[in-house]
Motif scaffolding. Sequence first.
Motif, PDB file in Angstrom:
ATOM      1  N   THR A  43       0.722  -1.189   0.057  1.00 36.31           N
ATOM      2  CA  THR A  43       0.414  -0.096   0.376  1.00 36.31           C
ATOM      3  C   THR A  43       1.170   1.179  -0.395  1.00 36.31           C
ATOM      4  OG1 THR A  43       0.013  -0.092   2.448  1.00 36.31           O
ATOM      5  CG2 THR A  43      -2.027  -0.747   1.030  1.00 36.31           C
ATOM      6  N   ARG A  44       2.336   1.056   0.367  1.00 43.01           N
ATOM      7  CA  ARG A  44       3.285   2.056   0.089  1.00 43.01           C
ATOM      8  C   ARG A  44       2.693   3.055  -1.386  1.00 43.01           C
ATOM      9  NH1 ARG A  44       7.505   2.500  -2.713  1.00 43.01           N
ATOM     10  NH2 ARG A  44       9.052   0.303  -2.525  1.00 43.01           N
ATOM     11  N   LYS A  45       3.066   4.439  -1.501  1.00 44.87           N
ATOM     12  CA  LYS A  45       3.542   5.669  -2.947  1.00 44.87           C
ATOM     13  C   LYS A  45       4.516   4.683  -3.313  1.00 44.87           C
ATOM     14  CE  LYS A  45       1.646   9.461  -1.150  1.00 44.87           C
ATOM     15  NZ  LYS A  45       1.471  10.064   0.587  1.00 44.87           N
ATOM     16  N   ILE A  46       4.046   4.009  -5.040  1.00 44.41           N
ATOM     17  CA  ILE A  46       5.253   4.674  -5.921  1.00 44.41           C
ATOM     18  C   ILE A  46       6.041   5.266  -5.843  1.00 44.41           C
ATOM     19  CG2 ILE A  46       3.424   5.458  -7.632  1.00 44.41           C
ATOM     20  CD1 ILE A  46       4.740   3.004  -9.335  1.00 44.41           C
ATOM     21  N   ARG A  47       7.704   5.296  -6.097  1.00 40.26           N
ATOM     22  CA  ARG A  47       8.462   6.076  -6.030  1.00 40.26           C
ATOM     23  C   ARG A  47       9.321   6.153  -6.755  1.00 40.26           C
ATOM     24  NH1 ARG A  47      12.004   2.129  -1.841  1.00 40.26           N
ATOM     25  NH2 ARG A  47      11.511   2.753   0.248  1.00 40.26           N
ATOM     26  N   PRO A  48      10.290   7.429  -7.300  1.00 32.92           N
ATOM     27  CA  PRO A  48      10.357   7.271  -8.818  1.00 32.92           C
ATOM     28  C   PRO A  48      10.922   6.461  -9.895  1.00 32.92           C
ATOM     29  CG  PRO A  48      10.739   9.398  -7.903  1.00 32.92           C
ATOM     30  CD  PRO A  48      10.106   8.122  -6.473  1.00 32.92           C
ATOM     31  N   ASP A  55       8.051  -3.865 -10.051  1.00 31.45           N
ATOM     32  CA  ASP A  55       8.577  -3.971  -8.469  1.00 31.45           C
ATOM     33  C   ASP A  55       7.772  -3.772  -7.323  1.00 31.45           C
ATOM     34  OD1 ASP A  55      11.503  -2.190  -9.235  1.00 31.45           O
ATOM     35  OD2 ASP A  55      10.211  -1.026  -9.933  1.00 31.45           O
ATOM     36  N   TYR A  56       5.979  -4.021  -7.771  1.00 32.93           N
ATOM     37  CA  TYR A  56       5.252  -4.132  -6.528  1.00 32.93           C
ATOM     38  C   TYR A  56       4.060  -4.190  -7.179  1.00 32.93           C
ATOM     39  CZ  TYR A  56       8.674  -3.282  -2.276  1.00 32.93           C
ATOM     40  OH  TYR A  56       9.068  -3.218  -1.244  1.00 32.93           O
ATOM     41  N   TYR A  57       3.058  -4.771  -6.949  1.00 31.20           N
ATOM     42  CA  TYR A  57       1.744  -4.174  -6.814  1.00 31.20           C
ATOM     43  C   TYR A  57       1.232  -3.807  -6.342  1.00 31.20           C
ATOM     44  CZ  TYR A  57       2.091  -8.785  -9.764  1.00 31.20           C
ATOM     45  OH  TYR A  57       2.107  -9.353 -10.473  1.00 31.20           O
ATOM     46  N   GLU A 104      11.960 -11.186  -0.947  1.00 32.59           N
ATOM     47  CA  GLU A 104      12.887 -10.118  -0.630  1.00 32.59           C
ATOM     48  C   GLU A 104      11.387  -9.215   0.327  1.00 32.59           C
ATOM     49  OE1 GLU A 104      14.617  -7.450  -3.045  1.00 32.59           O
ATOM     50  OE2 GLU A 104      14.886  -6.124  -1.380  1.00 32.59           O
ATOM     51  N   ILE A 105      11.773  -9.840   2.237  1.00 36.16           N
ATOM     52  CA  ILE A 105      10.944  -9.165   2.570  1.00 36.16           C
ATOM     53  C   ILE A 105      11.475  -8.808   4.104  1.00 36.16           C
ATOM     54  CG2 ILE A 105       8.906 -10.610   0.963  1.00 36.16           C
ATOM     55  CD1 ILE A 105       8.494 -12.580   3.966  1.00 36.16           C
ATOM     56  N   GLU A 106      10.510  -8.528   4.817  1.00 35.89           N
ATOM     57  CA  GLU A 106      10.719  -8.078   6.237  1.00 35.89           C
ATOM     58  C   GLU A 106      11.066  -9.045   6.618  1.00 35.89           C
ATOM     59  OE1 GLU A 106       7.801  -8.340   7.496  1.00 35.89           O
ATOM     60  OE2 GLU A 106       8.954  -6.736   8.966  1.00 35.89           O
ATOM     61  N   GLU A 108       8.892  -9.867  10.008  1.00 38.04           N
ATOM     62  CA  GLU A 108       7.725 -10.477  10.604  1.00 38.04           C
ATOM     63  C   GLU A 108       7.314 -11.442   9.560  1.00 38.04           C
ATOM     64  OE1 GLU A 108       4.826 -11.392  12.143  1.00 38.04           O
ATOM     65  OE2 GLU A 108       6.486 -10.652  13.848  1.00 38.04           O
ATOM     66  N   GLY A 109       7.118 -10.562   8.064  1.00 40.57           N
ATOM     67  CA  GLY A 109       6.420 -11.635   7.033  1.00 40.57           C
ATOM     68  C   GLY A 109       7.077 -13.081   7.238  1.00 40.57           C
ATOM     69  N   ALA A 110       8.198 -12.807   7.657  1.00 42.41           N
ATOM     70  CA  ALA A 110       9.975 -13.745   6.819  1.00 42.41           C
ATOM     71  C   ALA A 110       9.596 -15.256   7.755  1.00 42.41           C
ATOM     72  CB  ALA A 110      11.283 -13.740   6.905  1.00 42.41           C
ATOM     73  N   ALA A 139      21.437   8.404   2.068  1.00 38.00           N
ATOM     74  CA  ALA A 139      21.743   8.713   0.865  1.00 38.00           C
ATOM     75  C   ALA A 139      20.963   8.453  -0.195  1.00 38.00           C
ATOM     76  CB  ALA A 139      22.995   8.029   0.079  1.00 38.00           C
ATOM     77  N   ARG A 140      19.538   7.889   0.240  1.00 32.63           N
ATOM     78  CA  ARG A 140      19.060   7.330  -1.319  1.00 32.63           C
ATOM     79  C   ARG A 140      18.649   8.223  -1.563  1.00 32.63           C
ATOM     80  NH1 ARG A 140      16.589   1.962   0.182  1.00 32.63           N
ATOM     81  NH2 ARG A 140      14.696   2.514   1.515  1.00 32.63           N
ATOM     82  N   GLY A 141      17.646   9.433  -0.893  1.00 31.23           N
ATOM     83  CA  GLY A 141      16.890  10.604  -1.247  1.00 31.23           C
ATOM     84  C   GLY A 141      15.592  10.777  -1.032  1.00 31.23           C
TER      85      GLY A 141
HETATM   86  P1  5GP Z   1      10.442  -0.706   0.871  1.00 28.07           P
HETATM   87  O1  5GP Z   1       9.128   0.281   1.086  1.00 28.07           O
HETATM   88  O2  5GP Z   1      12.127  -0.391   0.934  1.00 28.07           O
HETATM   89  O3  5GP Z   1       9.814  -0.915  -0.862  1.00 28.07           O
HETATM   90  O4  5GP Z   1      10.354  -2.201   1.595  1.00 28.07           O
HETATM   91  C1  5GP Z   1       9.969  -2.020   3.491  1.00 28.07           C
HETATM   92  C2  5GP Z   1      10.508  -2.869   3.582  1.00 28.07           C
HETATM   93  O5  5GP Z   1       9.090  -3.981   3.555  1.00 28.07           O
HETATM   94  C3  5GP Z   1      11.827  -3.983   3.131  1.00 28.07           C
HETATM   95  O6  5GP Z   1      12.267  -4.604   4.588  1.00 28.07           O
HETATM   96  C4  5GP Z   1      11.008  -4.946   1.690  1.00 28.07           C
HETATM   97  O7  5GP Z   1      12.313  -6.437   1.973  1.00 28.07           O
HETATM   98  C5  5GP Z   1       9.760  -5.656   2.881  1.00 28.07           C
HETATM   99  N1  5GP Z   1       8.971  -6.069   2.208  1.00 28.07           N
HETATM  100  C6  5GP Z   1       8.788  -5.813   1.232  1.00 28.07           C
HETATM  101  N2  5GP Z   1       7.616  -6.355  -0.024  1.00 28.07           N
HETATM  102  C7  5GP Z   1       7.428  -8.094   1.258  1.00 28.07           C
HETATM  103  C8  5GP Z   1       6.056  -8.396   1.163  1.00 28.07           C
HETATM  104  O8  5GP Z   1       5.763  -8.998   0.458  1.00 28.07           O
HETATM  105  N3  5GP Z   1       6.280  -8.676   2.928  1.00 28.07           N
HETATM  106  C9  5GP Z   1       7.095  -8.213   3.605  1.00 28.07           C
HETATM  107  N4  5GP Z   1       6.398  -8.690   5.146  1.00 28.07           N
HETATM  108  N5  5GP Z   1       7.234  -7.098   3.647  1.00 28.07           N
HETATM  109  C10 5GP Z   1       7.878  -7.213   2.281  1.00 28.07           C
END
Ligand code: 5GP
Length: 205
Positions: A43-48, A55-57, A104-106, A108-110, A139-141
């Motif tokens: 649900t995060r905003k799309i980055r440039p 990258d995400y849905y 590639e997840i954080e 809690e999800g892992a 630096a990501r800015g």
């Molecule tokens: P970012 O907003 O920087 O793209 O991602 C923030 C965090 O969310 C990163 O640690 C990334 O690995 C994690 N993330 C990305 N996709 C998922 C997901 O599907 N599930 C979970 N649990 N974390 C995710």
Amino acid sequence: MKLNNRGLLIVISGPSGVGKGTVRKALFEKTDHNLTYSVSMTTRKIRPGEVDGKDYYFVSKDEFEQKIKDGKLLEHAEFVGNYYGTPLDKVNEQLEQGKEVVLEIEVEGASQVKAKMPDCVMIFIAPPSKEELYNRLKARGTESEDVIQARIAKANREFKKACLYDYIVVNDEVSNAADRIMAIIRAEHARTTRILDNYLKLIED
Ligand code: 5GP
């Protein structure tokens, strides 16, 4: 000769700013592999520069909550005010096709993935130092100061979760980190518990 036809589920985590995305890209640029990336929902905003569906849905909060209710996510978590989750159907489909599915997840999800699919391979990417991580985040800015501070606080909590993982890979150099992950994947394919049944069939009289 391959004794294990099912693909591996590879979970990669690490604090925000550690370079997970860059390491993952370096990994996928290697030849001679069968890796596929699981595109998450957020649900995060799309980055440039980001592309929806690649990258995400990118979805609304309502859409995300509906997916949770319908049991369509393998795992999900809230990260600094937004939802993130892994679509379940795709993961199963690709594992059955013999692909190595990379999440590639954080953290809690892992841990939810580990509980549901215990034969996954859990890899934690660590920075060479904390200072290096803070510098990279700044630096990501692309984020405001508040968000950067929240991500640093979160990273400090995430460092301690590395003990939940099977492997810790330090991202000192992107290509080294990618090499180490590839070595882990190869070794995991030879793990006795994954191949024993097929091996016994092979040697039976
Ligand atoms: P970012 O907003 O920087 O793209 O991602 C923030 C965090 O969310 C990163 O640690 C990334 O690995 C994690 N993330 C990305 N996709 C998922 C997901 O599907 N599930 C979970 N649990 N974390 C995710």
